[in-house]
Scaffold this motif. Sequence first.
Motif, PDB file in Angstrom:
ATOM      1  N   LEU A 128       0.880  -1.166   0.000  1.00 45.79           N
ATOM      2  CA  LEU A 128       0.000   0.000   0.000  1.00 45.79           C
ATOM      3  C   LEU A 128       0.919   1.218   0.000  1.00 45.79           C
ATOM      4  N   TYR A 129       1.369   1.567  -1.209  1.00 43.20           N
ATOM      5  CA  TYR A 129       2.297   2.682  -1.367  1.00 43.20           C
ATOM      6  C   TYR A 129       1.640   3.996  -0.950  1.00 43.20           C
ATOM      7  N   CYS A 130       2.472   4.988  -0.758  1.00 41.95           N
ATOM      8  CA  CYS A 130       1.948   6.324  -0.569  1.00 41.95           C
ATOM      9  C   CYS A 130       1.304   6.802  -1.871  1.00 41.95           C
ATOM     10  N   SER A 131       0.739   7.986  -1.845  1.00 46.94           N
ATOM     11  CA  SER A 131      -0.009   8.476  -3.005  1.00 46.94           C
ATOM     12  C   SER A 131      -0.078   9.989  -2.933  1.00 46.94           C
ATOM     13  N   VAL A 132      -0.853  10.565  -3.822  1.00 48.77           N
ATOM     14  CA  VAL A 132      -1.050  12.018  -3.820  1.00 48.77           C
ATOM     15  C   VAL A 132      -2.532  12.330  -3.915  1.00 48.77           C
ATOM     16  N   ASP A 133      -2.940  13.333  -3.172  1.00 50.00           N
ATOM     17  CA  ASP A 133      -4.292  13.869  -3.296  1.00 50.00           C
ATOM     18  C   ASP A 133      -4.299  14.782  -4.524  1.00 50.00           C
ATOM     19  N   ALA A 134      -4.840  14.267  -5.619  1.00 53.44           N
ATOM     20  CA  ALA A 134      -4.764  14.998  -6.888  1.00 53.44           C
ATOM     21  C   ALA A 134      -5.581  16.281  -6.868  1.00 53.44           C
ATOM     22  N   GLU A 135      -6.522  16.393  -5.957  1.00 56.00           N
ATOM     23  CA  GLU A 135      -7.292  17.629  -5.856  1.00 56.00           C
ATOM     24  C   GLU A 135      -6.504  18.716  -5.128  1.00 56.00           C
ATOM     25  N   PHE A 161       5.267  11.389  -6.041  1.00 52.23           N
ATOM     26  CA  PHE A 161       3.902  11.563  -6.507  1.00 52.23           C
ATOM     27  C   PHE A 161       3.437  13.011  -6.387  1.00 52.23           C
ATOM     28  N   GLU A 162       3.806  13.661  -5.281  1.00 51.60           N
ATOM     29  CA  GLU A 162       3.345  15.033  -5.077  1.00 51.60           C
ATOM     30  C   GLU A 162       4.004  15.994  -6.063  1.00 51.60           C
ATOM     31  N   ALA A 163       5.306  15.867  -6.238  1.00 50.27           N
ATOM     32  CA  ALA A 163       6.000  16.756  -7.173  1.00 50.27           C
ATOM     33  C   ALA A 163       5.520  16.533  -8.596  1.00 50.27           C
TER      34      ALA A 163
END
Length: 370
Positions: free
Chosen positions: A168-175, A276-278
């Motif tokens: 369960l990798y980290c992720s980004v809140d695309a909003e 992911f965030e960048a």
Amino acid sequence: MSAPLDIVVLGLSLASSWGNGHATTYRALLRAFAARGHRILFLERDMPWYRGERRDLAEPDFCELAFYDGLAGLDRWRGRIAAADAVIIGSYVPQGAELARLLRGWTSGVLAFYDIDTPVTLARLQRGDCDYLSPALIPDYDLYLSFTGGPTLRQLEEAYGAPRARPLYCSVDAEAYAPVATPRRWDLSYLGTYSDDRQPGLERLLLQTARQAPQLRFAVAGAQYPAEIAWPANVERLEHVPPAAHPEFYSASRYTLNLTRADMIAAGFSPSVRLFEAAACGTPLLSDVWSGIETILSPPEEIRLVRSTAEVLQALAQPEAERQRQADAARRRVLAGHTARHRAAELEAALRDCPASAPPLQPAEGAPGG
């Protein structure tokens, strides 16, 4: 349709992002999980270093947040924990090992461990200095959710007896993370809390680069850096950048640097949330090298791998058109497979597929959610 799930999460911190990456991970994941129709209670140990102004999300709108003092303070939540479909304990939670033993006796739902620091955890287990997990506890968890994929999952099951180890990798809140129209302030930036084993990489790939290219501008943002570090004059230091300001920070950078802790490099398959965030903010990435990175972002089209100061300088000299192509390719890849919505769906599937100590979670006909 499947019945909504009622889960309780006990994590390091949801309320404060100061000096830890857990908060942004939990916020993105749980917001997306709630959007799928599920109910969440987040229980956070009330620690002095996360209080006051360092609490930058005191009242989340996607879950219930409550604080407790010590294990005895959890008694008031015992009924809620016992009735939950799943209870998730995160890594680095104070007294995490005692907590797991306590809650194993309280809940008949899925008991899961969410390891946001898997290679570090395994290294600490081998040294015998891990206070939030022990080898004897791992088989008692119905589900081991790992920030690290690849061979580590097999190690968790075969060497440590985890009944089910799932990535369960980290992720980004695309909003929340998207390009921001802001002037470019830095040619290369780095966002991360100080770590002894990341510092040699920061020295080689950013600080030495800054010394060799005084005409360029750099930034290092993050807490806990020792006062004795000699920062080059063209490196701007920012003590803390709150999550709400991350998109502007990344958007103000021509490139940003990803650095990986030594244990995670050794394990591989351990993407940082910075990737992911960048990328979601349209900022191209330079990264150190570890096994499995190509399963996340494909070099050199979506990410540039750098091993030396010279390679960083070469990357920074790329034409603007090439820089933009890399940024666009990485953003497409991340939005297609690494957002919080993707991780929330993966979490739900893992919980529903996992037999608990009690009968497994059953979908209900015609119920909302899913």
